[in-house]
Design a protein around this motif. Structure first.
Motif, PDB file in Angstrom:
ATOM      1  N   SER A 128      -5.011  -1.193   1.264  1.00  0.00           N
ATOM      2  CA  SER A 128      -4.660  -1.505  -0.128  1.00  0.00           C
ATOM      3  C   SER A 128      -5.500  -0.302  -0.850  1.00  0.00           C
ATOM      4  O   SER A 128      -6.428   0.263  -0.370  1.00  0.00           O
ATOM      5  CB  SER A 128      -4.919  -2.608  -0.782  1.00  0.00           C
ATOM      6  N   LEU A 129      -5.047  -0.018  -2.022  1.00  0.00           N
ATOM      7  CA  LEU A 129      -5.753   1.170  -2.992  1.00  0.00           C
ATOM      8  C   LEU A 129      -7.081   0.650  -3.220  1.00  0.00           C
ATOM      9  O   LEU A 129      -7.874   1.364  -3.538  1.00  0.00           O
ATOM     10  CB  LEU A 129      -4.752   1.467  -4.162  1.00  0.00           C
TER      11      LEU A 129
ATOM     12  N   LEU B  14      -9.327   2.410 -10.372  1.00  0.00           N
ATOM     13  CA  LEU B  14      -8.470   2.580  -9.249  1.00  0.00           C
ATOM     14  C   LEU B  14      -8.259   3.962  -8.947  1.00  0.00           C
ATOM     15  O   LEU B  14      -7.686   4.416  -7.766  1.00  0.00           O
ATOM     16  CB  LEU B  14      -7.093   1.988  -9.596  1.00  0.00           C
ATOM     17  N   ASN B  15      -8.581   4.641  -9.791  1.00  0.00           N
ATOM     18  CA  ASN B  15      -8.219   6.293  -9.504  1.00  0.00           C
ATOM     19  C   ASN B  15      -9.155   6.864  -8.386  1.00  0.00           C
ATOM     20  O   ASN B  15      -8.835   7.558  -7.725  1.00  0.00           O
ATOM     21  CB  ASN B  15      -8.818   7.274 -10.928  1.00  0.00           C
ATOM     22  N   VAL B  16     -10.412   6.290  -8.262  1.00  0.00           N
ATOM     23  CA  VAL B  16     -11.286   6.217  -7.053  1.00  0.00           C
ATOM     24  C   VAL B  16     -10.478   6.120  -5.838  1.00  0.00           C
ATOM     25  O   VAL B  16     -10.580   6.767  -4.904  1.00  0.00           O
ATOM     26  CB  VAL B  16     -12.453   5.521  -7.269  1.00  0.00           C
ATOM     27  N   GLY B  17      -9.620   5.186  -5.764  1.00  0.00           N
ATOM     28  CA  GLY B  17      -8.924   4.692  -4.665  1.00  0.00           C
ATOM     29  C   GLY B  17      -7.859   5.830  -4.063  1.00  0.00           C
ATOM     30  O   GLY B  17      -7.429   5.760  -3.076  1.00  0.00           O
ATOM     31  N   CYS B  18      -7.520   7.009  -5.173  1.00  0.00           N
ATOM     32  CA  CYS B  18      -6.637   7.761  -4.824  1.00  0.00           C
ATOM     33  C   CYS B  18      -7.339   8.997  -3.947  1.00  0.00           C
ATOM     34  O   CYS B  18      -6.509   9.829  -3.279  1.00  0.00           O
ATOM     35  CB  CYS B  18      -5.808   8.330  -6.202  1.00  0.00           C
TER      36      CYS B  18
ATOM     37  N   ALA C  14     -10.658   2.416  -2.576  1.00  0.00           N
ATOM     38  CA  ALA C  14     -11.574   2.632  -3.843  1.00  0.00           C
ATOM     39  C   ALA C  14     -12.845   1.941  -3.569  1.00  0.00           C
ATOM     40  O   ALA C  14     -14.051   2.509  -3.882  1.00  0.00           O
ATOM     41  CB  ALA C  14     -10.725   2.149  -5.200  1.00  0.00           C
ATOM     42  N   TYR C  15     -12.939   0.672  -3.042  1.00  0.00           N
ATOM     43  CA  TYR C  15     -14.248   0.123  -2.914  1.00  0.00           C
ATOM     44  C   TYR C  15     -15.027   0.843  -1.776  1.00  0.00           C
ATOM     45  O   TYR C  15     -16.393   1.224  -1.767  1.00  0.00           O
ATOM     46  CB  TYR C  15     -14.155  -1.495  -2.318  1.00  0.00           C
ATOM     47  N   ALA C  16     -14.234   1.229  -0.603  1.00  0.00           N
ATOM     48  CA  ALA C  16     -15.097   2.034   0.373  1.00  0.00           C
ATOM     49  C   ALA C  16     -15.507   3.283  -0.238  1.00  0.00           C
ATOM     50  O   ALA C  16     -16.491   3.600   0.424  1.00  0.00           O
ATOM     51  CB  ALA C  16     -13.780   2.182   1.460  1.00  0.00           C
ATOM     52  N   HIS C  17     -14.777   4.110  -1.024  1.00  0.00           N
ATOM     53  CA  HIS C  17     -15.188   5.472  -1.433  1.00  0.00           C
ATOM     54  C   HIS C  17     -16.398   5.202  -2.422  1.00  0.00           C
ATOM     55  O   HIS C  17     -17.148   6.305  -2.384  1.00  0.00           O
ATOM     56  CB  HIS C  17     -14.120   6.003  -2.073  1.00  0.00           C
ATOM     57  N   GLU C  18     -16.641   4.120  -2.944  1.00  0.00           N
ATOM     58  CA  GLU C  18     -17.870   4.001  -3.764  1.00  0.00           C
ATOM     59  C   GLU C  18     -19.090   3.754  -2.928  1.00  0.00           C
ATOM     60  O   GLU C  18     -19.957   4.224  -3.043  1.00  0.00           O
ATOM     61  CB  GLU C  18     -17.708   2.759  -4.608  1.00  0.00           C
TER      62      GLU C  18
ATOM     63  N   PHE D 234       0.690  -1.101  -0.146  1.00  0.00           N
ATOM     64  CA  PHE D 234       0.150   0.039  -0.104  1.00  0.00           C
ATOM     65  C   PHE D 234       0.897   1.345   0.059  1.00  0.00           C
ATOM     66  O   PHE D 234       0.537   2.251  -0.750  1.00  0.00           O
ATOM     67  CB  PHE D 234      -1.008   0.095   0.975  1.00  0.00           C
ATOM     68  N   MET D 235       2.168   1.095   0.329  1.00  0.00           N
ATOM     69  CA  MET D 235       3.052   2.273   0.448  1.00  0.00           C
ATOM     70  C   MET D 235       3.330   2.633  -1.046  1.00  0.00           C
ATOM     71  O   MET D 235       3.479   3.800  -1.435  1.00  0.00           O
ATOM     72  CB  MET D 235       4.221   2.093   1.397  1.00  0.00           C
ATOM     73  N   SER D 236       3.762   1.587  -1.684  1.00  0.00           N
ATOM     74  CA  SER D 236       4.014   1.809  -3.242  1.00  0.00           C
ATOM     75  C   SER D 236       2.858   2.342  -4.131  1.00  0.00           C
ATOM     76  O   SER D 236       2.998   3.321  -4.687  1.00  0.00           O
ATOM     77  CB  SER D 236       4.306   0.433  -3.784  1.00  0.00           C
ATOM     78  N   GLU D 237       1.337   1.945  -3.527  1.00  0.00           N
ATOM     79  CA  GLU D 237       0.236   2.307  -4.199  1.00  0.00           C
ATOM     80  C   GLU D 237       0.259   3.848  -3.792  1.00  0.00           C
ATOM     81  O   GLU D 237      -0.195   4.843  -4.724  1.00  0.00           O
ATOM     82  CB  GLU D 237      -0.850   1.671  -3.892  1.00  0.00           C
TER      83      GLU D 237
END
Length: 562
Positions: A263-264, A522-526, A268-272, A201-204
């Motif tokens: 993780s990203l 995956l952009n949503v995860g950012c 992402a899933y949570a923000h949806e 997750f740090m790399s992400e």
């Protein structure tokens, strides 16, 4: 330790089993404080001595209660030392074997001394082979590679990185909050590639922040083909966490505060499902307080670290016992009434732990109470409640810190600098209540301070204590290369994590892919990460996030920007 003046305390037990105390100080006021304690406790039974608590002294209203570095700390710290010496003398009188001391590293201006095999393993890599360092620097310079690494990386790796940093400035070791910012600075300075030493997750996070800063062409690499997971990231991708998020999505005006150690895909899933902002151990309390101030009827859902969630609740409950003025110093928009009103609307996930910080339980706490209660105590926000309570008590008397890895490092540096400023011989002892990989950065920082003040004449020793529990032994999977349990008599001892494991991760890695992770992009995860960056810069939640909270049906759709 912990007193602004020098204090000397002696304790003995007489033939009748009563405690005899004497004390002295180089300060008249402090000598008076000690005289009061001695007059009360000299000649008391051990049970009577141990029955007096530090909270009893606060009621005397001497000094500046609440001030972290006030004279009142003398009462507290000398009493705690009396307790420690009393327990040791009682155990000696009863013929009980003394507790085995935890391993430790003693740092001086001239070198390092390791006590115990665990400490020796940590110290082995602090002074790396110069040829390896030179080889690494040449590659980094030629390829224009920057390196960001977490405090919890293997000591062998950190030792080489610290040495290489003297010749190649684009190396940074920090907590996860700073890693991405450091990568952006390296990209600005011309680095074409960033290598991330840490869990996935740090790399992400680094990739997401570089993209947001306009450095999409800068390559981001991690050092393993295998996935490098973490118990918290695994917990956040479990079906029970998905159910937790579903409940949050059905609650009005909800905000999901997710620990950055996920993780990203999780973000992402949570923000949806529900508006989400990431946090770290250093900013989580301020994030939650600010969120409640901007949306008064808010429901906050924190996860996945259960210990941290419980500890956050403890911190807020303790705030209800503070004055409104003291609360305003923490957050100007709150008082006792507002803190009381938000507590029922603060939820936290009940089934997620960091396997490293989980080890700081009752066994470790009991030994700290017996042997190190008068030492400086550091604790990560992820530790269990017993260790958290102990560290919070130490913090109240100026002897501890609770927070992130960077908070711990800053606390140690501050206390060492204070000792140097006093310019008297001193021995400072710190209990390290987090992953032992932190010691590499601690040693580098402390040696730098001691070396710069070497000409001052004072002899300052700094001891870093590793609270290693017998529970810290965890089994490894059959797929783990080169690691196998050891048999001692009828007992099989598995491998101890620490040197080879990262931030709560198993030695062999391997985050399972969650089938519940369904997202559009995956952009949503950012976005939750960018929300946190906005909060860090402005100390306010972005208007876009507030809009999503107040208009749940708009989450993930086009909304006002800020």
């Amino acid at each position: 330790m912990g007193c602004t003046a020098q204090v000397w305390l002696e304790a003995t037990m007489d033939k009748d089993g009563r405690m005899r105390f004497s004390a002295d100080s180089d300060s008249e006021i402090t000598r008076g404080f000690c005289s009061c304690l001695v007059s009360v406790l000299d000649g008391a039974t051990p049970e009577e001595v141990l029955a007096v608590k530090t909270d009893d002294l606060a009621a005397l209203n001497v000094g500046l209660p609440g001030a972290q570095r006030s004279r009142v700390n003398t009462w507290h710290n000398v009493l705690v030392s009396m307790h420690k010496k009393t327990k040791a003398l009682v155990a000696e009188r009863q013929g009980k074997p003394p507790f085995e001391p935890f391993p430790s590293l003693v740092i001086t201006a001239d070198g390092i001394h390791a006590k115990g095999s665990y400490a020796e393993a940590q110290a082995r890599y602090l002074f790396p082979d110069e040829s390896k360092v030179e080889e690494l620097v040449n590659v980094l310079r030629e390829k224009k590679i920057g390196i960001v690494a977490h405090f919890y990386m293997d000591p062998e790796v950190q030792g080489i990185l610290n040495a290489a940093k003297k010749h190649w400035p684009h190396i940074h070791i920090s907590d996860s909050l700073v890693m991405a910012d450091s990568a952006v600075n390296m990209a600005k300075d011309g680095c074409e590639f960033i290598t991330v030493l840490g869990v996935d997750f740090m790399s992400e996070n680094v990739r997401a922040i570089l993209d947001q800063a306009g450095f999409q062409k800068v390559g981001v690499y991690r050092m393993s083909d295998e996935r490098i997971g973490c118990s918290l990231a695994d917990a956040a991708s479990s079906p029970s966490y998905m159910s937790y998020l579903e409940a949050a999505s059905r609650s009005p005006q909800s905000l999901h505060v997710v620990y950055i150690n996920t993780s990203l895909e999780t973000k992402a899933y949570a923000h949806e499902l529900v508006p989400t902002i990431t946090c770290t151990s250093s900013n989580v309390v301020q994030t939650i307080l600010q969120a409640f101030s901007q949306v008064p009827e808010l429901n906050v859902w924190y996860g996945p670290d259960s210990y941290m969630g419980a500890n956050i609740r403890v911190v807020l409950e303790q705030m209800t016992k503070m004055t409104d003025e003291e609360i305003a110093e923490i957050h100007p928009a709150h008082d006792r009434d507002s803190i009381r009103s938000l507590l029922p609307r603060l939820h936290y996930y009940q089934d997620g732990t960091c396997i490293v910080h989980h080890l700081f339980g009752s066994e470790v706490v009991n030994r700290i109470n017996e042997m190190y209660c008068d030492a400086f105590l550091t604790a990560h926000f992820e530790v269990p409640g017993e260790m958290f309570a102990l560290a919070m008590e130490a913090k109240r008397r100026g002897m501890g810190v609770v927070g992130s890895t960077q908070n711990i490092l800053d606390f140690i540096k501050q206390r060492v600098q204070e000792a140097l400023d006093r310019n008297v011989n001193d021995h400072l002892q710190f209990v390290l209540g987090t992953e032992s990989g932190m010691v590499t950065s601690i040693v580098a920082a402390v040696r730098s301070l001691l070396s710069s003040a070497k000409s001052g004449g004072a002899n300052i020793n700094v001891e870093i204590v590793f609270p290693v529990s017998s529970d810290s032994m965890t089994s490894t999977s059959n797929s783990s290369p080169g690691v196998s349990p050891i048999k001692m008599g009828d007992v099989i001892l598995p491998v101890i994590p620490g040197v080879a494991s990262g931030e709560g991760c198993s030695i062999h890695g391997g985050c399972a892919s969650c089938p519940y992770m369904k997202m559009n992009s995956l952009n949503v995860g950012c976005e939750p990460i960018l929300h946190m960056r906005h909060f860090q810069a402005s100390k306010k939640l972005p208007e876009k996030l507030i809009f999503q909270i107040c208009n749940p049906s708009s989450n993930g759709k086009s909304v006002p920007t800020s």
